[in-house]
Design a protein around this motif. Sequence first.
Motif, PDB file in Angstrom:
ATOM      1  N   LYS A   1       0.841  -1.203   0.000  1.00  0.00           N
ATOM      2  CA  LYS A   1       0.000   0.000   0.000  1.00  0.00           C
ATOM      3  C   LYS A   1       0.880   1.260   0.000  1.00  0.00           C
ATOM      4  N   THR A   2       2.061   1.149   0.579  1.00  0.00           N
ATOM      5  CA  THR A   2       2.970   2.294   0.590  1.00  0.00           C
ATOM      6  C   THR A   2       3.413   2.656  -0.825  1.00  0.00           C
ATOM      7  N   ARG A   3       3.639   1.633  -1.661  1.00  0.00           N
ATOM      8  CA  ARG A   3       4.088   1.873  -3.036  1.00  0.00           C
ATOM      9  C   ARG A   3       3.102   2.738  -3.814  1.00  0.00           C
ATOM     10  N   LYS A   4       1.817   2.621  -3.489  1.00  0.00           N
ATOM     11  CA  LYS A   4       0.789   3.361  -4.228  1.00  0.00           C
ATOM     12  C   LYS A   4       0.974   4.872  -4.122  1.00  0.00           C
ATOM     13  N   LEU A   5       1.611   5.326  -3.032  1.00  0.00           N
ATOM     14  CA  LEU A   5       1.852   6.764  -2.891  1.00  0.00           C
ATOM     15  C   LEU A   5       2.945   7.242  -3.844  1.00  0.00           C
ATOM     16  N   LEU A   6       3.804   6.328  -4.266  1.00  0.00           N
ATOM     17  CA  LEU A   6       4.947   6.684  -5.104  1.00  0.00           C
ATOM     18  C   LEU A   6       4.725   6.382  -6.577  1.00  0.00           C
ATOM     19  N   SER A   7       3.845   5.409  -6.871  1.00  0.00           N
ATOM     20  CA  SER A   7       3.704   4.968  -8.256  1.00  0.00           C
ATOM     21  C   SER A   7       2.417   4.172  -8.403  1.00  0.00           C
ATOM     22  N   SER A   8       1.893   4.151  -9.616  1.00  0.00           N
ATOM     23  CA  SER A   8       0.736   3.311  -9.927  1.00  0.00           C
ATOM     24  C   SER A   8       1.168   1.926 -10.411  1.00  0.00           C
ATOM     25  N   GLN A   9       2.477   1.678 -10.462  1.00  0.00           N
ATOM     26  CA  GLN A   9       2.990   0.413 -10.962  1.00  0.00           C
ATOM     27  C   GLN A   9       2.566  -0.743 -10.052  1.00  0.00           C
ATOM     28  N   ARG A  10       2.036  -1.803 -10.667  1.00  0.00           N
ATOM     29  CA  ARG A  10       1.664  -3.009  -9.939  1.00  0.00           C
ATOM     30  C   ARG A  10       2.452  -4.189 -10.477  1.00  0.00           C
ATOM     31  N   PRO A  11       2.706  -5.196  -9.647  1.00  0.00           N
ATOM     32  CA  PRO A  11       3.373  -6.394 -10.156  1.00  0.00           C
ATOM     33  C   PRO A  11       2.544  -7.059 -11.252  1.00  0.00           C
ATOM     34  N   ALA A  12       3.227  -7.651 -12.220  1.00  0.00           N
ATOM     35  CA  ALA A  12       2.570  -8.349 -13.327  1.00  0.00           C
ATOM     36  C   ALA A  12       2.728  -9.853 -13.150  1.00  0.00           C
ATOM     37  N   TYR A  13       1.775 -10.591 -13.690  1.00  0.00           N
ATOM     38  CA  TYR A  13       1.821 -12.049 -13.598  1.00  0.00           C
ATOM     39  C   TYR A  13       3.007 -12.591 -14.385  1.00  0.00           C
ATOM     40  N   SER A  14       3.768 -13.479 -13.771  1.00  0.00           N
ATOM     41  CA  SER A  14       4.993 -14.010 -14.381  1.00  0.00           C
ATOM     42  C   SER A  14       4.722 -15.092 -15.412  1.00  0.00           C
ATOM     43  N   GLY A  15       3.512 -15.647 -15.411  1.00  0.00           N
ATOM     44  CA  GLY A  15       3.210 -16.784 -16.275  1.00  0.00           C
ATOM     45  C   GLY A  15       3.339 -18.114 -15.567  1.00  0.00           C
ATOM     46  N   ILE A  16       3.722 -18.087 -14.287  1.00  0.00           N
ATOM     47  CA  ILE A  16       3.973 -19.320 -13.535  1.00  0.00           C
ATOM     48  C   ILE A  16       3.106 -19.347 -12.275  1.00  0.00           C
ATOM     49  N   SER A  17       2.425 -20.472 -12.077  1.00  0.00           N
ATOM     50  CA  SER A  17       1.613 -20.686 -10.889  1.00  0.00           C
ATOM     51  C   SER A  17       1.817 -22.106 -10.398  1.00  0.00           C
ATOM     52  N   GLY A  18       1.275 -22.400  -9.233  1.00  0.00           N
ATOM     53  CA  GLY A  18       1.386 -23.756  -8.738  1.00  0.00           C
ATOM     54  C   GLY A  18       0.806 -23.931  -7.355  1.00  0.00           C
ATOM     55  N   VAL A  19       1.258 -24.980  -6.694  1.00  0.00           N
ATOM     56  CA  VAL A  19       0.758 -25.362  -5.379  1.00  0.00           C
ATOM     57  C   VAL A  19       1.945 -25.667  -4.481  1.00  0.00           C
ATOM     58  N   THR A  20       1.893 -25.196  -3.251  1.00  0.00           N
ATOM     59  CA  THR A  20       2.878 -25.590  -2.250  1.00  0.00           C
ATOM     60  C   THR A  20       2.211 -26.534  -1.256  1.00  0.00           C
ATOM     61  N   PHE A  21       3.009 -27.475  -0.764  1.00  0.00           N
ATOM     62  CA  PHE A  21       2.537 -28.454   0.208  1.00  0.00           C
ATOM     63  C   PHE A  21       3.503 -28.495   1.389  1.00  0.00           C
ATOM     64  N   ASN A  22       3.085 -29.219   2.399  1.00  0.00           N
ATOM     65  CA  ASN A  22       3.937 -29.504   3.543  1.00  0.00           C
ATOM     66  C   ASN A  22       3.886 -31.007   3.809  1.00  0.00           C
ATOM     67  N   ILE A  23       5.022 -31.604   4.133  1.00  0.00           N
ATOM     68  CA  ILE A  23       5.057 -32.993   4.596  1.00  0.00           C
ATOM     69  C   ILE A  23       5.585 -32.975   6.019  1.00  0.00           C
ATOM     70  N   PRO A  24       4.714 -33.010   7.027  1.00  0.00           N
ATOM     71  CA  PRO A  24       5.193 -32.975   8.412  1.00  0.00           C
ATOM     72  C   PRO A  24       5.838 -34.305   8.805  1.00  0.00           C
ATOM     73  N   HIS A  25       6.791 -34.242   9.713  1.00  0.00           N
ATOM     74  CA  HIS A  25       7.461 -35.452  10.226  1.00  0.00           C
ATOM     75  C   HIS A  25       7.883 -36.356   9.063  1.00  0.00           C
ATOM     76  N   ALA A  26       8.578 -35.766   8.107  1.00  0.00           N
ATOM     77  CA  ALA A  26       8.862 -36.449   6.846  1.00  0.00           C
ATOM     78  C   ALA A  26       9.680 -37.720   7.028  1.00  0.00           C
ATOM     79  N   LYS A  27      10.572 -37.747   7.997  1.00  0.00           N
ATOM     80  CA  LYS A  27      11.423 -38.926   8.184  1.00  0.00           C
ATOM     81  C   LYS A  27      10.593 -40.160   8.490  1.00  0.00           C
ATOM     82  N   GLU A  28       9.490 -39.971   9.223  1.00  0.00           N
ATOM     83  CA  GLU A  28       8.619 -41.086   9.561  1.00  0.00           C
ATOM     84  C   GLU A  28       7.523 -41.284   8.512  1.00  0.00           C
TER      85      GLU A  28
END
Length: 416
Positions: free
Chosen positions: A161-188
Motif C-alpha cells: 500500500k505504501t508503493r501506491k503513494l509513489l507509483s501506480s505500478q503493480r506487479p505483473a503475472y509471471s506466467g507461472i503458478s502452482g501449489v505448495t505443500f507440507n510434509i510434516p514429520h517427513a522422516k517417519e
Amino acid sequence: MSSIRIAIVGGGPVGLLLARLLLNKPGLDVTVFESDQSPNCRGQGGSLDLHEKTAIAALKEAGLHEEFLKRARFDGEALVICDKGFIKYVNLPGAGENSSRGRPEIDRFSLREMLLHSVPPGMIRWGWRLCSIDEQHNLIFDRGTESGFNLIVGADGAWSKTRKLLSSQRPAYSGISGVTFNIPHAKEKAPECYETVNRGSVFAYSDGKAITGQQVGDGSLNISAWCVQGEDWKENAAHDVSTVQGARSQILDTYQDWDSRLTDFVRHGEEPITRSLYMLPVGWKWKHRPGVTLVGDSAHVMTPFAGEGVNLGMQDALMLSRAILKASRSSNPIADLPSEIERFEDDLFMRARKTAELTRDMMQWWFFTEGSPRSVVEKVAVRMTMFHKSGLLAYATLPFLTACVYAYYLGFKWFH
C-alpha cells in the motif's frame, strides 16, 4: 535536537531487520506497524539460504551473527538440480560451519523469531493493517490514523500500500503458478522423500514445470509444484485444487512422465496452498518523494528462481539504516534526511536491477527454454558464479571459467 520519527510498515524479515539496525540509536524514534494479529497467526513457509555479502553482512552489523549461527543449518546447503528423469546436473553435499559455501539455510520462522526477539515488544504494533497513505503522509489504518512521521518505510510486500503513494505500478503475472505443500514429520511419514532431499533442497525442472523439495528445521519438508500456465488456471483446473486430493490429482495428471522420486513429494504433500507468482518490471524505479521510501518486495518483488529476493531485501535494510544514521548525525537531521534517502534509492535501483535481471534470466532458462535444464545448465552455472563475483579479476577469469564449465558438462552429457 528533534528526533527523526520513522514508521516501518511491515514486520517481515526486512522491516524487522531495519528496526533492529536502528534500535537505541540517538535521535531516532521507530515504530513498526504489522497487519498480522500476532507473531504466530500464520505459517512462514520453508527455509532461506542467506548469503555472506548481503543478508549475513546485515545480520553482522545488527549484532545478530552469533545468534544466526546457532539457528543456521549448514547441512541445508545440500543441493540437487535435476530434470524430470532425476538426472542430477548439480549435486552438492551439505556442509558445516567451517566448510560452508557461504549460503547456510535458516527457516523463515526461525529468522523472523530471531529478529522479533532482537527488538523490544513495544516497538511493534500488531494488528495494524494499512489501508492507505494520503498526500499529507497520514497513515490510514483499519484501527485509526497515525501521522507526524519524518520517514515512512514501506516494507509491506508485493502488494504494498505504501508503493501506491509513489507509483501506480503493480506487479505483473509471471506466467507461472502452482501449489505448495507440507510434509510434516517427513522422516517417519515419507522416508524416501526425506532421503531424496538429504536435509537440503531438490529442484527439478522440465517442460515448463518444476517440483521442489526443501528440508525445514522442524523435520517437515516444504514442497512446491510450479507450472507455466494461465493466470486463471485454478478456474480451469480439472480438479478442485483447494483440497488435498484435488491438488495432488491436478499435479500428478500433468507430471505423469516424471520420476516417481519427484512425484512422491506431491503424493505425500498435505496442506495445499495455491500460488501465482508476480514480478515488478526489471529496472522499475520510482521518482523520489521526501518522507517515503520502499525496501524488500515493496521495491522489487520478483520470482524465487534465483534465490536472491530476501538477501536483496535484507541488504536494503542495511543500506537504508546507514543512510538514516548518517542524516541523524548531521547538524540538521530532519532537513538532511531526504537527500540521504535519495542516495539510498539510487543505490537500491542499481542493486535491484542487477538481481531482477538474474532472476528473469533464471526463470526464462528453467521454464521457457526448450530442453531445460540440459540445454541451459552451463549458462546457469556461469551466470550464477559471476553474479556473486565483482571486479576486474572476476571478468578476467570469465573465459577460463566458461571453458571449464562447458567442458565439464560436455563430458557429463556424453555419459548421461
